[in-house]
Design an enzyme around this catalytic site. Structure first.
Site, mmCIF file in Angstrom:
data_model
loop_
_atom_site.group_PDB
_atom_site.id
_atom_site.type_symbol
_atom_site.label_atom_id
_atom_site.label_comp_id
_atom_site.label_asym_id
_atom_site.label_seq_id
_atom_site.Cartn_x
_atom_site.Cartn_y
_atom_site.Cartn_z
ATOM 1 C CD GLN A 1 -7.112 -16.234 -6.220
ATOM 2 O OE1 GLN A 1 -6.103 -16.111 -5.521
ATOM 3 N NE2 GLN A 1 -8.229 -16.762 -5.749
ATOM 4 C CG LEU B 1 -16.424 -11.622 -3.800
ATOM 5 C CD1 LEU B 1 -15.904 -12.095 -5.158
ATOM 6 C CD2 LEU B 1 -17.896 -11.225 -3.901
ATOM 7 C CG ASP C 1 -9.088 -13.314 -0.601
ATOM 8 O OD1 ASP C 1 -8.458 -13.820 -1.536
ATOM 9 O OD2 ASP C 1 -9.973 -13.920 0.034
ATOM 10 C CD GLN C 2 -11.621 -15.016 -5.316
ATOM 11 O OE1 GLN C 2 -11.725 -15.198 -6.532
ATOM 12 N NE2 GLN C 2 -12.292 -15.751 -4.444
ATOM 13 C CG HIS D 1 -6.414 -16.003 2.063
ATOM 14 N ND1 HIS D 1 -6.501 -17.178 2.762
ATOM 15 C CD2 HIS D 1 -5.675 -16.291 0.963
ATOM 16 C CE1 HIS D 1 -5.858 -18.130 2.125
ATOM 17 N NE2 HIS D 1 -5.338 -17.624 1.031
#
Length: 364
Positions: free
Chosen positions: A100, A313, A315-316, A336
């Site tokens: 990340q 997914l 926040d990614q 998050h």
């Protein structure tokens, strides 16, 4: 120098990981204080220290204060250059959490990268490697000429020892542009990079992987996890394909990852795929059937939300939404998410509009 409060909102390691990636890409130095202040053991752990060192190596940067238990770090990025980067976390720390911090500068940095990591491919409180491969990466393909992620060796909690490799050949390297503003302008005017995830569409199929260490094969743990998950999902009346495998690893463990594939037309979109995921790790004393069933129930909750983006997914995807244009309707706007928005806007300025009532996040 950008100032970041590491205790903001949920106050976890995600603030540091996101800051590192965007700092490397934008070449803006930052100072973060109160790192993981809200955690039982505040400050940097070994896995966070690995993130700092890995991103510094990627962008030829430097840092101050990066040591175990430190609650403040200064980071000074320089130029990202194509390379093969090898990282050993040194513990069972999560490989996907380390990624990340690397994924944004690797996707947009300079021509091509190969990232080899040793650690925990499937660790607690982090996306397992199959979630990274089958839920997140399909969304990143539109930014790359090639993106390939593979698990070479599995590794579970306590001992780790897993190995993964990520290869990326870039489509929009920032090094090709005269300025960061020219780079973002190109991304934002290119319709092929737009993130448009507004509707869930029609459920086409359920896929998954159920994996356990070799010493659990006699107890058929992988098969039992998969069977329980499939039974809980049969009412959906779509094809369900959950593979089962056993793997050599340094410690005992198991993981199951499920993903639901949707489409709002006759074919699955390659630009804006709609894939919801869920996952669970096996635990000592916890029946394999319970692990499989709980993962299936998690997925059902995501499906029933009618959102095209699951809560993990969301926040990614945010850094990519910030750099391009579009919107994402999410199943839940988590702490998050809000923490990541705070961190991203420290580097890119005001770039999000959040509709909490309808759970829609738009690039501003």
């Amino acid at each position: 120098m950008i100032q970041i409060d590491g205790s903001f909102h949920e106050g976890g390691g995600q603030i540091l990981r996101t800051a590192l990636g965007l700092s490397a890409l934008t070449k803006q130095p930052f100072e973060i204080t109160n790192i993981r202040k809200n955690r039982p053991k505040p400050g940097l752990r070994y896995q966070h220290l690995s993130c700092v060192k890995a991103v510094a190596e990627l962008c030829n940067g430097s840092y101050e204060g990066a040591e175990v238990s430190s609650t403040a770090v200064k980071f000074y990025p320089r130029n990202i250059k194509s390379r093969t980067l090898s990282v050993d976390i040194g513990t069972a720390g999560s490989i996907t959490l380390l990624l990340q911090s690397l994924i944004v500068p690797v996707i947009f940095g300079d021509k091509k990268f190969r990232i080899k990591i040793t650690g925990g491919p499937d660790s607690p409180f982090s996306p397992p490697s199959d979630y990274f491969a089958y839920v997140l990466i399909p969304h990143l393909k539109k930014f790359c000429d090639v993106i390939d992620y593979k698990v070479i060796k599995r590794g579970f909690i306590h001992k780790g020892g897993g190995k993964t490799e990520l290869f990326v050949k870039l489509k929009f390297p920032v090094s090709n542009y005269s300025s960061f503003e020219e780079f973002t302008t190109e991304l934002q005017k290119n319709t092929a990079t737009k993130i448009n995830l507004a509707n869930q569409g029609k459920l086409l199929q359920i896929k998954g992987s159920s994996i356990a260490s070799n010493d659990l094969q006699k107890a058929e743990v992988a098969e039992r996890q998969a069977k329980a998950a499939k039974m809980a999902l049969t009412k959906l009346n779509v094809p369900i394909n959950i593979s089962t495998n056993y793997s050599d690893s340094l410690s005992t463990g198991s993981v199951i990852t499920l993903w639901a594939v949707f489409s709002d037309s006759d074919e699955v979109s390659q630009i804006n795929p709609i894939i919801l995921g869920s996952n669970s790790l096996g635990e000592r004393g916890k029946r394999a059937e319970d692990v499989g069933k709980e993962t299936a129930l998690q997925l059902l909750n995501e499906i029933n939300s009618k959102a095209p983006v699951d809560k993990h997914l969301a926040d990614q995807l945010l850094p990519f939404l910030a750099l391009t244009t579009g919107q994402a309707k999410v199943s839940e706007i988590t702490p998050h998410c809000l923490t990541n928005i705070y961190t991203i806007e420290k580097f890119l300025g005001k770039c999000f509009e959040v509709d909490k009532e309808n759970k829609i996040i738009k690039s501003a």
